[in-house]
Structure formats: C-alpha cells, structure tokens
Scaffold this motif. Structure first.
Motif, PDB file in Angstrom:
ATOM      1  N   THR A  24       6.672  10.776   7.593  1.00 25.19           N
ATOM      2  CA  THR A  24       5.294  10.504   7.354  1.00 25.19           C
ATOM      3  C   THR A  24       4.664  11.963   7.119  1.00 25.19           C
ATOM      4  O   THR A  24       5.126  13.016   7.656  1.00 25.19           O
ATOM      5  N   ALA A  25       3.628  12.245   6.307  1.00 22.99           N
ATOM      6  CA  ALA A  25       2.755  13.252   5.951  1.00 22.99           C
ATOM      7  C   ALA A  25       1.430  13.192   5.970  1.00 22.99           C
ATOM      8  O   ALA A  25       0.920  11.986   5.242  1.00 22.99           O
ATOM      9  N   GLU A  26       0.464  13.946   6.386  1.00 21.86           N
ATOM     10  CA  GLU A  26      -1.022  14.074   6.231  1.00 21.86           C
ATOM     11  C   GLU A  26      -1.283  14.328   4.727  1.00 21.86           C
ATOM     12  O   GLU A  26      -0.638  15.180   4.200  1.00 21.86           O
ATOM     13  N   ALA A  27      -2.365  13.915   4.265  1.00 24.76           N
ATOM     14  CA  ALA A  27      -2.950  14.229   2.899  1.00 24.76           C
ATOM     15  C   ALA A  27      -3.254  15.769   3.019  1.00 24.76           C
ATOM     16  O   ALA A  27      -3.400  16.455   3.968  1.00 24.76           O
ATOM     17  N   GLY A  28      -3.157  16.484   1.723  1.00 20.33           N
ATOM     18  CA  GLY A  28      -3.492  17.652   1.750  1.00 20.33           C
ATOM     19  C   GLY A  28      -2.424  18.422   0.782  1.00 20.33           C
ATOM     20  O   GLY A  28      -1.336  18.175   0.640  1.00 20.33           O
ATOM     21  N   GLN A  29      -2.620  20.041   0.642  1.00 20.39           N
ATOM     22  CA  GLN A  29      -1.722  20.901   0.230  1.00 20.39           C
ATOM     23  C   GLN A  29      -0.655  21.325   1.382  1.00 20.39           C
ATOM     24  O   GLN A  29      -1.166  21.473   2.509  1.00 20.39           O
ATOM     25  N   ARG A  30       0.389  21.611   0.774  1.00 18.88           N
ATOM     26  CA  ARG A  30       1.563  22.186   1.806  1.00 18.88           C
ATOM     27  C   ARG A  30       1.982  23.422   1.041  1.00 18.88           C
ATOM     28  O   ARG A  30       2.220  23.449  -0.242  1.00 18.88           O
ATOM     29  N   GLN A  31       2.076  24.635   1.826  1.00 16.59           N
ATOM     30  CA  GLN A  31       2.483  25.767   1.265  1.00 16.59           C
ATOM     31  C   GLN A  31       3.910  25.475   0.980  1.00 16.59           C
ATOM     32  O   GLN A  31       4.816  24.985   1.700  1.00 16.59           O
ATOM     33  N   TYR A  32       4.477  26.125  -0.151  1.00 19.37           N
ATOM     34  CA  TYR A  32       5.883  25.947  -0.556  1.00 19.37           C
ATOM     35  C   TYR A  32       6.889  26.658   0.513  1.00 19.37           C
ATOM     36  O   TYR A  32       6.681  27.650   0.803  1.00 19.37           O
ATOM     37  N   GLN A  33       8.042  25.941   0.906  1.00 22.59           N
ATOM     38  CA  GLN A  33       9.069  26.570   1.570  1.00 22.59           C
ATOM     39  C   GLN A  33      10.316  26.122   1.037  1.00 22.59           C
ATOM     40  O   GLN A  33      10.622  24.856   0.971  1.00 22.59           O
ATOM     41  N   LEU A  34      11.183  26.973   0.897  1.00 22.09           N
ATOM     42  CA  LEU A  34      12.609  26.496   0.525  1.00 22.09           C
ATOM     43  C   LEU A  34      13.176  25.671   1.542  1.00 22.09           C
ATOM     44  O   LEU A  34      13.329  25.931   2.610  1.00 22.09           O
ATOM     45  N   ASP A  72      22.677  20.677  -1.920  1.00 17.80           N
ATOM     46  CA  ASP A  72      21.980  22.127  -2.075  1.00 17.80           C
ATOM     47  C   ASP A  72      20.755  22.303  -3.162  1.00 17.80           C
ATOM     48  O   ASP A  72      20.538  23.403  -3.393  1.00 17.80           O
ATOM     49  N   GLU A  73      20.176  21.164  -3.478  1.00 20.89           N
ATOM     50  CA  GLU A  73      19.078  21.178  -4.658  1.00 20.89           C
ATOM     51  C   GLU A  73      17.997  21.308  -3.618  1.00 20.89           C
ATOM     52  O   GLU A  73      17.587  20.520  -2.939  1.00 20.89           O
ATOM     53  N   ALA A  74      17.408  22.477  -4.170  1.00 24.73           N
ATOM     54  CA  ALA A  74      15.950  22.735  -3.402  1.00 24.73           C
ATOM     55  C   ALA A  74      14.923  21.721  -3.752  1.00 24.73           C
ATOM     56  O   ALA A  74      14.832  21.449  -5.109  1.00 24.73           O
ATOM     57  N   HIS A  75      14.316  21.144  -2.698  1.00 24.05           N
ATOM     58  CA  HIS A  75      13.100  20.037  -2.846  1.00 24.05           C
ATOM     59  C   HIS A  75      12.185  20.453  -1.758  1.00 24.05           C
ATOM     60  O   HIS A  75      12.651  20.745  -0.772  1.00 24.05           O
ATOM     61  N   TYR A  76      10.807  20.309  -2.087  1.00 19.00           N
ATOM     62  CA  TYR A  76       9.896  20.281  -1.092  1.00 19.00           C
ATOM     63  C   TYR A  76       8.604  19.376  -1.713  1.00 19.00           C
ATOM     64  O   TYR A  76       8.278  19.755  -2.749  1.00 19.00           O
ATOM     65  N   ILE A  77       7.961  18.811  -0.561  1.00 20.46           N
ATOM     66  CA  ILE A  77       6.734  18.372  -1.120  1.00 20.46           C
ATOM     67  C   ILE A  77       5.662  19.268  -0.990  1.00 20.46           C
ATOM     68  O   ILE A  77       5.502  20.028  -0.033  1.00 20.46           O
ATOM     69  N   THR A  78       4.908  19.436  -1.907  1.00 17.69           N
ATOM     70  CA  THR A  78       3.738  20.662  -2.215  1.00 17.69           C
ATOM     71  C   THR A  78       2.410  20.068  -1.751  1.00 17.69           C
ATOM     72  O   THR A  78       1.483  20.811  -1.269  1.00 17.69           O
ATOM     73  N   SER A  79       2.084  18.822  -1.953  1.00 13.49           N
ATOM     74  CA  SER A  79       1.120  18.125  -1.795  1.00 13.49           C
ATOM     75  C   SER A  79       0.999  16.623  -1.744  1.00 13.49           C
ATOM     76  O   SER A  79       2.003  16.222  -2.008  1.00 13.49           O
ATOM     77  N   VAL A  80       0.170  16.257  -0.608  1.00 12.84           N
ATOM     78  CA  VAL A  80       0.269  14.927  -0.286  1.00 12.84           C
ATOM     79  C   VAL A  80      -1.136  14.170  -0.772  1.00 12.84           C
ATOM     80  O   VAL A  80      -2.235  14.688  -0.492  1.00 12.84           O
ATOM     81  N   ALA A  81      -1.059  13.099  -1.770  1.00 13.63           N
ATOM     82  CA  ALA A  81      -2.317  12.472  -2.211  1.00 13.63           C
ATOM     83  C   ALA A  81      -3.252  12.025  -1.028  1.00 13.63           C
ATOM     84  O   ALA A  81      -2.701  11.445   0.199  1.00 13.63           O
ATOM     85  N   HIS A  82      -4.507  11.834  -1.448  1.00 16.62           N
ATOM     86  CA  HIS A  82      -5.543  11.280  -0.313  1.00 16.62           C
ATOM     87  C   HIS A  82      -5.491   9.977  -0.486  1.00 16.62           C
ATOM     88  O   HIS A  82      -4.983   9.198  -1.546  1.00 16.62           O
ATOM     89  N   GLY A  83      -5.843   9.169   0.375  1.00 18.02           N
ATOM     90  CA  GLY A  83      -5.581   7.779   0.453  1.00 18.02           C
ATOM     91  C   GLY A  83      -4.652   7.004   1.317  1.00 18.02           C
ATOM     92  O   GLY A  83      -4.651   7.261   2.293  1.00 18.02           O
ATOM     93  N   GLU A  84      -3.887   6.134   0.875  1.00 23.37           N
ATOM     94  CA  GLU A  84      -2.938   5.711   1.545  1.00 23.37           C
ATOM     95  C   GLU A  84      -2.002   6.752   2.143  1.00 23.37           C
ATOM     96  O   GLU A  84      -1.524   7.643   1.322  1.00 23.37           O
ATOM     97  N   PRO A  85      -1.511   6.749   3.419  1.00 24.75           N
ATOM     98  CA  PRO A  85      -0.608   7.761   3.960  1.00 24.75           C
ATOM     99  C   PRO A  85       0.630   7.793   3.291  1.00 24.75           C
ATOM    100  O   PRO A  85       1.156   6.617   2.843  1.00 24.75           O
ATOM    101  N   LEU A  86       1.186   8.929   3.075  1.00 24.36           N
ATOM    102  CA  LEU A  86       2.487   9.120   2.668  1.00 24.36           C
ATOM    103  C   LEU A  86       3.615   8.579   3.800  1.00 24.36           C
ATOM    104  O   LEU A  86       3.628   9.144   4.835  1.00 24.36           O
ATOM    105  N   LYS A  87       4.354   7.790   3.305  1.00 23.52           N
ATOM    106  CA  LYS A  87       5.539   7.178   4.194  1.00 23.52           C
ATOM    107  C   LYS A  87       7.027   7.178   3.023  1.00 23.52           C
ATOM    108  O   LYS A  87       6.893   6.552   1.983  1.00 23.52           O
ATOM    109  N   ILE A  88       7.876   7.942   3.639  1.00 23.50           N
ATOM    110  CA  ILE A  88       9.247   8.089   2.936  1.00 23.50           C
ATOM    111  C   ILE A  88      10.497   7.639   3.551  1.00 23.50           C
ATOM    112  O   ILE A  88      10.587   8.186   4.809  1.00 23.50           O
TER     113      ILE A  88
END
Length: 94
Positions: A24-34, A72-88
C-alpha cells in the motif's frame, strides 16, 4: 509498505522461489530510486492508481491493471494518485 507475506523456499538451499504480498502507498509524489531484483514480478493494481518509471519509460496504471516485470528490470512508483488508496498485489518468482 508490505503487509502479510507468503514465501515458498527451496527445500535444500533455502532459496526463495516464490513470494506474494500486498503493498500500500500514500498519495503524492515519490522521489525516484533505482529498484530492481533478480526475481520476475507480477503486480496487480487492486485499488487506486499510480505512475511508474520502468527502465526509461513512464507508465500509468489504475485498478484492474496487471504489470509484468522481468528479471533485473528497473521499476519504481514515482507518484500515487489522490482518491482511493493504492493497493497492489505483488508476486515475485525465480
């Protein structure tokens, strides 16, 4: 960011073969991390939406989307939308 986790390990060398957990993640921008790992990963968006950086591509996903990441494919969530909480639901396997 993780909740309960299910892990299946190899009987002889204790190596992780399969891992499943919900993130789960809170809404908002996230700084990119490899971020990458040797396991392949399937990520199913259960609620909410987010933006990803996958290698050099930007992607958007919402509830119902399924993403598949290679070893080894680089992937990262950079922002979470406002509204319904993100659940993956994340499933990682060798």
């Amino acid at each position: 960011m993780k909740s309960d986790e299910i892990v299946l390990k190899h009987r002889q060398d204790n190596r992780v073969l399969f891992r499943m957990y919900i993130s789960t993640a809170e809404a908002g921008q996230r700084q990119y991390q490899l971020h990458h790992h040797t396991e392949c990963e399937i990520s199913a968006i259960l609620s909410g939406g987010c933006d990803w950086r996958v290698d050099q591509r930007l992607m958007h996903s919402t509830c119902g989307d399924v993403l598949i990441f290679g070893s080894d494919e680089a992937h990262y969530i950079t922002s979470v939308a406002h509204g319904e909480p993100l659940k993956i639901l994340n499933i990682q396997f060798e």
